[in-house]
Motif scaffolding. Structure first.
Motif, mmCIF file in Angstrom:
data_model
loop_
_atom_site.group_PDB
_atom_site.id
_atom_site.type_symbol
_atom_site.label_atom_id
_atom_site.label_comp_id
_atom_site.label_asym_id
_atom_site.label_seq_id
_atom_site.Cartn_x
_atom_site.Cartn_y
_atom_site.Cartn_z
ATOM 1 N N LEU A 1 0.843 -1.198 0.000
ATOM 2 C CA LEU A 1 0.000 0.000 0.000
ATOM 3 C C LEU A 1 0.876 1.246 0.000
ATOM 4 N N ASP A 2 0.629 2.108 -0.970
ATOM 5 C CA ASP A 2 1.246 3.433 -0.981
ATOM 6 C C ASP A 2 0.149 4.431 -0.651
ATOM 7 N N ALA A 3 0.196 4.959 0.547
ATOM 8 C CA ALA A 3 -0.866 5.858 1.011
ATOM 9 C C ALA A 3 -0.977 7.115 0.160
ATOM 10 N N GLU A 4 0.079 7.429 -0.594
ATOM 11 C CA GLU A 4 0.027 8.608 -1.456
ATOM 12 C C GLU A 4 -0.946 8.414 -2.622
ATOM 13 N N ASP A 5 -1.350 7.182 -2.873
ATOM 14 C CA ASP A 5 -2.322 6.908 -3.935
ATOM 15 C C ASP A 5 -3.762 7.051 -3.457
ATOM 16 N N LEU A 6 -3.932 7.406 -2.193
ATOM 17 C CA LEU A 6 -5.276 7.589 -1.625
ATOM 18 C C LEU A 6 -5.642 9.068 -1.630
ATOM 19 N N PRO A 7 -6.888 9.415 -1.951
ATOM 20 C CA PRO A 7 -7.316 10.827 -1.953
ATOM 21 C C PRO A 7 -7.194 11.448 -0.560
ATOM 22 N N GLN A 8 -6.728 12.669 -0.509
ATOM 23 C CA GLN A 8 -6.576 13.385 0.759
ATOM 24 C C GLN A 8 -7.928 13.674 1.428
ATOM 25 N N SER A 9 -8.974 13.569 0.674
ATOM 26 C CA SER A 9 -10.304 13.891 1.193
ATOM 27 C C SER A 9 -10.903 12.785 2.061
ATOM 28 N N LEU A 10 -10.282 11.613 2.117
ATOM 29 C CA LEU A 10 -10.857 10.473 2.831
ATOM 30 C C LEU A 10 -11.064 10.763 4.314
ATOM 31 N N VAL A 11 -12.231 10.381 4.789
ATOM 32 C CA VAL A 11 -12.580 10.502 6.199
ATOM 33 C C VAL A 11 -12.677 9.119 6.847
ATOM 34 N N ILE A 12 -13.154 8.151 6.085
ATOM 35 C CA ILE A 12 -13.286 6.773 6.563
ATOM 36 C C ILE A 12 -12.661 5.840 5.529
ATOM 37 N N LEU A 13 -11.764 4.984 6.002
ATOM 38 C CA LEU A 13 -11.060 4.044 5.131
ATOM 39 C C LEU A 13 -11.055 2.663 5.785
ATOM 40 N N ASN A 14 -11.373 1.646 4.996
ATOM 41 C CA ASN A 14 -11.361 0.281 5.512
ATOM 42 C C ASN A 14 -10.516 -0.608 4.599
ATOM 43 N N LEU A 15 -9.420 -1.149 5.155
ATOM 44 C CA LEU A 15 -8.517 -2.038 4.428
ATOM 45 C C LEU A 15 -8.417 -3.406 5.108
ATOM 46 N N GLU A 16 -9.316 -3.685 6.006
ATOM 47 C CA GLU A 16 -9.277 -4.947 6.735
ATOM 48 C C GLU A 16 -9.257 -6.142 5.777
ATOM 49 N N GLY A 17 -8.533 -7.201 6.183
ATOM 50 C CA GLY A 17 -8.512 -8.411 5.385
ATOM 51 C C GLY A 17 -7.529 -8.389 4.233
ATOM 52 N N ASN A 18 -6.714 -7.328 4.133
ATOM 53 C CA ASN A 18 -5.683 -7.248 3.097
ATOM 54 C C ASN A 18 -4.305 -7.508 3.724
ATOM 55 N N PRO A 19 -3.403 -8.171 3.006
ATOM 56 C CA PRO A 19 -2.068 -8.435 3.547
ATOM 57 C C PRO A 19 -1.296 -7.173 3.939
ATOM 58 N N SER B 1 4.679 -3.323 9.190
ATOM 59 C CA SER B 1 5.011 -2.571 10.399
ATOM 60 C C SER B 1 4.644 -1.101 10.224
ATOM 61 N N ASN B 2 4.125 -0.509 11.287
ATOM 62 C CA ASN B 2 3.719 0.909 11.291
ATOM 63 C C ASN B 2 2.681 1.222 10.219
ATOM 64 N N TYR B 3 1.962 0.200 9.793
ATOM 65 C CA TYR B 3 0.944 0.392 8.743
ATOM 66 C C TYR B 3 -0.043 1.501 9.120
ATOM 67 N N ARG B 4 -0.608 1.394 10.302
ATOM 68 C CA ARG B 4 -1.647 2.337 10.711
ATOM 69 C C ARG B 4 -1.099 3.765 10.796
ATOM 70 N N GLN B 5 0.058 3.925 11.394
ATOM 71 C CA GLN B 5 0.633 5.256 11.535
ATOM 72 C C GLN B 5 0.965 5.879 10.181
ATOM 73 N N LYS B 6 1.472 5.059 9.244
ATOM 74 C CA LYS B 6 1.805 5.574 7.916
ATOM 75 C C LYS B 6 0.566 6.076 7.181
#
Length: 314
Positions: free
Chosen positions: A131-149, A154-159
């Motif tokens: 996952l490259d978080a830079e590919d996600l729109p800055q406008s996101l308020v709610i994001l769900n990635l559960e169930g993905n590798p 490490s530090n996934y959530r903080q990134k």
């Protein structure tokens, strides 16, 4: 045991089924009235261009395509439980705020930056490795990635939090003030107060699972909950309508099936009351005694009459 085996066999057949294309016929079937197949092409396109919510879930769709047939009014798009492998061809829906892509076969987050209003994105239960978080729109308020590798990194959530300044919920868990500080954001006193209030209300926003861990339940299945409530209200209205219709049918049936002697007695009573109230008036004829009785649904020859709005004279 037999039930579980049958369920697994059904799921295997669904997985083996060949993906289908997203066609105009499918858009019509899921998002327009049942008689829309009889409309001319111009009217169909006009109605699709008015739609705000497009539902195409559970249709075995393999590719996102043909959305240029829709209008700029679309805000919500439901594509969960299909066989989509790639996020694409959404640039024709710039007003999109809600995108549901859970339970597909997506391997990469891409082609979302041209959706400047996107606030809700669910890509849970897919195949996203990196996952490259830079590919996600800055406008996101709610994001769900559960169930993905990718969530195991490490530090996934903080990134993710550090790249999305407006994010308030990640993987159904609310983002805390502490997490915002750790991601480098300046937290206002108002946000700290709100966070304290949320901590005091944890019991109303979370539930205790069987293994003793807390799981968020605020936005876990918002769409399903809304649909179920709407369906429940509709079913209640239909039940009430059927009950009233049945009651009216019983009244009409009972009035038609009155024995001849009862109808004669009712007619004579009606005639007596009418002659007493209207002295000097001609008594009703034998052919009109039944119809003159208040509440009767029979004509001069015992045939049913349609409902009458005006009251009969007493």
């Amino acid at each position: 045991m037999y039930f579980e085996a049958g369920l697994q066999e059904t799921e295997t057949k669904e997985d083996d089924a060949k993906p289908r294309r997203l066609t105009l016929d499918l858009l019509i079937k899921r998002n327009l009235p049942s008689n829309a197949v009889q409309w001319d092409y111009r009217k169909i396109i006009e109605e699709l261009n008015k739609a705000t919510h497009i539902r195409l879930d559970r249709e075995n769709i393999g590719e996102i395509d043909n959305f240029e047939l829709l209008g700029l009014t679309v805000t919500n798009l439901y594509l969960q439980q299909n066989k989509i492998r790639r996020i694409e061809n959404l640039e024709c829906l710039p007003g999109l705020t809600f995108l549901m892509l859970a339970n597909n076969k997506i391997k990469l987050i891409a082609n979302l930056l041209h959706l400047p209003k996107l606030a809700f994105l669910d890509v849970s239960q897919n195949c996203i490795q990196d996952l490259d978080a830079e590919d996600l729109p800055q406008s996101l308020v709610i994001l769900n990635l559960e169930g993905n590798p990718c969530t195991e990194a490490s530090n996934y959530r903080q990134k993710v939090i550090s790249e999305l300044p407006h994010l308030r919920q990640l993987d159904t868990v609310e983002i805390t003030v502490t997490e915002k500080r750790e991601a480098g954001y300046v937290v206002s006193s108002d946000e700290e107060t709100d966070d304290d209030d949320d901590d005091e209300k944890d019991n109303s926003h979370k539930e205790l699972s069987s293994n003793g861990t807390l799981q968020a339940g605020v936005f876990e299945d918002l769409t399903s909950d809304i649909l179920l409530r709407s369906q429940s209200r509709l079913e209640e209205v239909l039940r009430e309508h059927k009950h009233r219709t049945a009651a009216l049918d019983d009244i009409r049936c009972n009035s038609v099936m009155l024995p001849e002697s009862s109808r004669s007695q009712l007619g004579s009573r009606s005639g007596s009351r009418l002659s007493g109230q209207h002295s000097g008036s001609r008594p009703p004829s034998s052919g009109s005694t039944i119809s003159s009785y208040p509440g009767s649904r029979l004509g001069s020859r015992g045939s049913p009459l349609p409902p009458i709005g005006n009251k009969s004279p007493d």
